[in-house]
Design a protein around this motif. Structure first.
Motif, mmCIF file in Angstrom:
data_model
loop_
_atom_site.group_PDB
_atom_site.id
_atom_site.type_symbol
_atom_site.label_atom_id
_atom_site.label_comp_id
_atom_site.label_asym_id
_atom_site.label_seq_id
_atom_site.Cartn_x
_atom_site.Cartn_y
_atom_site.Cartn_z
ATOM 1 N N THR A 34 -23.701 -11.355 -23.977
ATOM 2 C CA THR A 34 -24.985 -11.973 -24.297
ATOM 3 C C THR A 34 -24.782 -13.354 -24.849
ATOM 4 O OG1 THR A 34 -26.275 -11.962 -26.323
ATOM 5 C CG2 THR A 34 -24.919 -10.145 -25.978
ATOM 6 N N ASN A 35 -25.821 -14.162 -24.797
ATOM 7 C CA ASN A 35 -25.731 -15.514 -25.337
ATOM 8 C C ASN A 35 -25.886 -15.537 -26.843
ATOM 9 O OD1 ASN A 35 -28.380 -15.027 -25.733
ATOM 10 N ND2 ASN A 35 -29.168 -16.668 -24.424
ATOM 11 N N GLY A 36 -26.047 -14.372 -27.449
ATOM 12 C CA GLY A 36 -26.046 -14.273 -28.896
ATOM 13 C C GLY A 36 -27.326 -14.720 -29.538
ATOM 14 N N GLN A 37 -28.331 -15.119 -28.766
ATOM 15 C CA GLN A 37 -29.563 -15.579 -29.372
ATOM 16 C C GLN A 37 -30.395 -14.402 -29.854
ATOM 17 O OE1 GLN A 37 -31.178 -17.971 -26.183
ATOM 18 N NE2 GLN A 37 -30.713 -19.803 -27.343
ATOM 19 N N MET A 38 -31.162 -14.599 -30.879
ATOM 20 C CA MET A 38 -32.054 -13.589 -31.421
ATOM 21 C C MET A 38 -33.491 -14.053 -31.276
ATOM 22 S SD MET A 38 -30.056 -12.566 -34.920
ATOM 23 C CE MET A 38 -28.387 -11.930 -34.864
ATOM 24 N N GLU A 39 -34.384 -13.124 -31.209
ATOM 25 C CA GLU A 39 -35.786 -13.479 -31.144
ATOM 26 C C GLU A 39 -36.195 -14.177 -32.443
ATOM 27 O OE1 GLU A 39 -37.473 -9.877 -28.339
ATOM 28 O OE2 GLU A 39 -37.975 -9.980 -30.460
ATOM 29 N N ARG A 40 -37.056 -15.186 -32.291
ATOM 30 C CA ARG A 40 -37.597 -15.842 -33.471
ATOM 31 C C ARG A 40 -38.472 -14.860 -34.232
ATOM 32 N NH1 ARG A 40 -38.274 -20.946 -35.114
ATOM 33 N NH2 ARG A 40 -37.426 -21.713 -33.141
ATOM 34 N N GLN A 41 -38.228 -14.743 -35.488
ATOM 35 C CA GLN A 41 -38.957 -13.789 -36.305
ATOM 36 C C GLN A 41 -40.214 -14.435 -36.873
ATOM 37 O OE1 GLN A 41 -37.715 -10.721 -36.379
ATOM 38 N NE2 GLN A 41 -36.093 -11.521 -35.066
ATOM 39 N N LYS A 42 -41.300 -13.662 -36.913
ATOM 40 C CA LYS A 42 -42.544 -14.146 -37.496
ATOM 41 C C LYS A 42 -42.467 -14.161 -39.021
ATOM 42 C CE LYS A 42 -45.409 -12.593 -33.647
ATOM 43 N NZ LYS A 42 -46.548 -11.755 -33.235
ATOM 44 N N ASN A 76 -15.226 -26.865 -19.706
ATOM 45 C CA ASN A 76 -15.771 -26.775 -21.054
ATOM 46 C C ASN A 76 -16.048 -28.187 -21.560
ATOM 47 O OD1 ASN A 76 -16.493 -26.184 -23.683
ATOM 48 N ND2 ASN A 76 -14.419 -25.681 -24.351
ATOM 49 N N GLY A 77 -17.339 -28.532 -21.675
ATOM 50 C CA GLY A 77 -17.707 -29.857 -22.134
ATOM 51 C C GLY A 77 -17.970 -29.942 -23.626
ATOM 52 N N GLY A 78 -17.681 -28.844 -24.362
ATOM 53 C CA GLY A 78 -17.902 -28.843 -25.802
ATOM 54 C C GLY A 78 -16.622 -28.633 -26.570
ATOM 55 N N SER A 79 -16.736 -27.991 -27.721
ATOM 56 C CA SER A 79 -15.563 -27.691 -28.540
ATOM 57 C C SER A 79 -14.776 -26.545 -27.917
ATOM 58 C CB SER A 79 -16.007 -27.315 -29.959
ATOM 59 O OG SER A 79 -16.723 -28.370 -30.569
ATOM 60 N N GLY A 80 -13.589 -26.282 -28.476
ATOM 61 C CA GLY A 80 -12.737 -25.242 -27.933
ATOM 62 C C GLY A 80 -13.372 -23.866 -28.032
ATOM 63 N N MET A 81 -13.252 -23.066 -26.959
ATOM 64 C CA MET A 81 -13.777 -21.705 -26.956
ATOM 65 C C MET A 81 -12.935 -20.826 -27.876
ATOM 66 S SD MET A 81 -14.489 -21.366 -22.843
ATOM 67 C CE MET A 81 -14.844 -19.599 -22.929
ATOM 68 N N GLN A 82 -13.581 -19.971 -28.617
ATOM 69 C CA GLN A 82 -12.883 -19.064 -29.531
ATOM 70 C C GLN A 82 -12.750 -17.664 -28.945
ATOM 71 O OE1 GLN A 82 -14.712 -19.252 -33.403
ATOM 72 N NE2 GLN A 82 -14.468 -21.463 -33.560
ATOM 73 N N GLY A 83 -12.987 -17.541 -27.668
ATOM 74 C CA GLY A 83 -12.842 -16.258 -26.989
ATOM 75 C C GLY A 83 -13.177 -16.416 -25.522
ATOM 76 N N GLU A 84 -12.996 -15.349 -24.762
ATOM 77 C CA GLU A 84 -13.252 -15.373 -23.334
ATOM 78 C C GLU A 84 -14.720 -15.076 -23.046
ATOM 79 O OE1 GLU A 84 -10.483 -12.269 -22.495
ATOM 80 O OE2 GLU A 84 -8.924 -13.653 -21.823
ATOM 81 N N THR A 85 -15.106 -15.267 -21.803
ATOM 82 C CA THR A 85 -16.419 -14.844 -21.336
ATOM 83 C C THR A 85 -16.265 -14.397 -19.886
ATOM 84 O OG1 THR A 85 -18.752 -15.480 -21.157
ATOM 85 C CG2 THR A 85 -17.123 -17.165 -20.599
ATOM 86 N N LYS A 134 -22.179 -17.265 -11.156
ATOM 87 C CA LYS A 134 -22.955 -17.224 -12.397
ATOM 88 C C LYS A 134 -21.992 -17.025 -13.556
ATOM 89 C CE LYS A 134 -26.633 -14.572 -14.729
ATOM 90 N NZ LYS A 134 -27.538 -13.387 -14.599
ATOM 91 N N ALA A 135 -22.060 -17.874 -14.563
ATOM 92 C CA ALA A 135 -21.171 -17.767 -15.722
ATOM 93 C C ALA A 135 -22.002 -17.628 -16.987
ATOM 94 C CB ALA A 135 -20.260 -18.988 -15.826
ATOM 95 N N TYR A 136 -21.406 -17.008 -17.984
ATOM 96 C CA TYR A 136 -22.080 -16.770 -19.255
ATOM 97 C C TYR A 136 -21.475 -17.665 -20.336
ATOM 98 C CZ TYR A 136 -24.181 -12.757 -17.026
ATOM 99 O OH TYR A 136 -24.902 -11.951 -16.172
ATOM 100 N N GLN A 137 -22.349 -18.342 -21.071
ATOM 101 C CA GLN A 137 -21.902 -19.145 -22.197
ATOM 102 C C GLN A 137 -21.398 -18.226 -23.304
ATOM 103 O OE1 GLN A 137 -21.693 -22.340 -21.983
ATOM 104 N NE2 GLN A 137 -23.373 -23.177 -20.763
ATOM 105 N N ARG A 138 -20.704 -18.817 -24.251
ATOM 106 C CA ARG A 138 -20.235 -18.062 -25.413
ATOM 107 C C ARG A 138 -21.413 -17.670 -26.306
ATOM 108 N NH1 ARG A 138 -16.427 -15.273 -26.623
ATOM 109 N NH2 ARG A 138 -16.197 -16.109 -28.731
ATOM 110 N N PRO A 139 -21.286 -16.566 -27.075
ATOM 111 C CA PRO A 139 -22.385 -16.120 -27.939
ATOM 112 C C PRO A 139 -22.879 -17.218 -28.869
ATOM 113 C CG PRO A 139 -20.674 -14.449 -27.843
ATOM 114 C CD PRO A 139 -20.131 -15.649 -27.123
#
Length: 278
Positions: A34-42, A76-85, A134-139
């Motif tokens: 998963t992309n690790g995102q959470m639903e915005r809480q009310k 990878n156009g950002g910082s170093g990955m801390q795990g696989e995907t 199709k690739a998955y971003q890190r959480p």
């Protein structure tokens, strides 16, 4: 391998997005990262913390077609990955491959800033049709969590010439070890549950295996264990035949009773061993 309820109290409920499932070819493999995102809480009370993002950011660059396969390069156009995907390959006879079926899956390694990896799909038979990676971003990635390559159109069906034998993509990912009738492997955190089979096979009478374990065709199951495993290290055992030559295979998905000439596909095999009882 994926009612509406009236609330009379004043306390708002909190919910988390469930992890979606990754479906590799011929397997029930596994549950997508998963992309690790959470639903915005009310409510801002007791709101769970979001998954920590390693600030990596993947994107596709070149897609290519060869005689017997296709490939796409991810960087990878950002910082170093801390795990696989993980990544998947989609195919449709016509139209948008996003609406097609998953024909393969694999692992994207831990990429440093600016580092790239070439993802390949080289089946025994490359069928004509439209393909897309199709690739998955890190959480925790702030975007949609997934990315798609450009569409790849294959005009004619091609068969591989057999000169290039790809390495098993999942043995290092699951940190596996198969010794005779015992297999040990680790399901990484973040991918949910995975259906994995461990089978011992008997070679046909009179057949002596080669150095690479071939021939695979007509090997039939002696013993098998198929289970669904969550994150962590697992050990499973099967019985070997009482005599003759055997092969033991650890692979994704349900049991395969009899092997064909190509054995298990590269998008399902994890690890293997073979030998003789005598």
């Amino acid at each position: 391998m994926k009612h509406t309820k009236t609330i009379t109290a004043t306390v708002l409920s909190l919910s988390l997005l469930a992890l979606p499932l990754v479906q590799p070819v011929h397997t029930a493999f596994a549950e997508k990262v998963t992309n690790g995102q959470m639903e915005r809480q009310k409510s801002n009370k007791n709101q769970p913390a979001k998954a920590a993002w390693d600030k990596s950011s993947l994107r596709f660059t070149v897609v290519e077609t060869t005689y017997a396969g296709i490939s796409a390069t991810v960087i990878n156009g950002g910082s170093g990955m801390q795990g696989e995907t993980v990544y998947e390959v989609f195919r449709s006879d016509t139209g948008n491959p996003k609406n097609g079926e998953v024909v393969a899956s694999g692992v994207i390694g831990t990429l440093a800033p600016g580092e790239s990896q070439k993802l390949t799909f080289t089946p025994a038979v490359l069928e004509q049709g439209n393909y897309m990676f199709k690739a998955y971003q890190r959480p925790g990635h702030p975007g949609t969590g997934v990315l798609w390559s450009d569409s790849i159109s294959v005009k004619e069906t091609h068969e591989a010439d057999g000169t290039n034998q790809p390495e098993r993509p999942f043995d290092q990912y699951f940190n596996s070890d198969v010794q005779g009738g015992t297999a040990t492997f680790t399901v990484p955190e973040g991918i949910g549950k995975v259906e994995i089979s461990f089978s011992s096979y008997v070679y046909p009478e009179g057949v002596i295996p080669q150095e690479d374990g071939k021939p695979y065709e007509n090997q039939h199951v002696c013993d098998n264990v198929t289970r669904t495993y969550g994150p962590g290290t697992h050990t499973v055992q099967v019985n070997l035949p009482e005599s003759g030559y055997w092969q033991s295979d650890l692979y994704l998905g349900p049991v395969v009773e009899t092997l064909t000439e190509s054995g298990h596909s590269m998008d399902s095999i994890i690890d293997a061993d073979y030998g003789s009882v005598n």
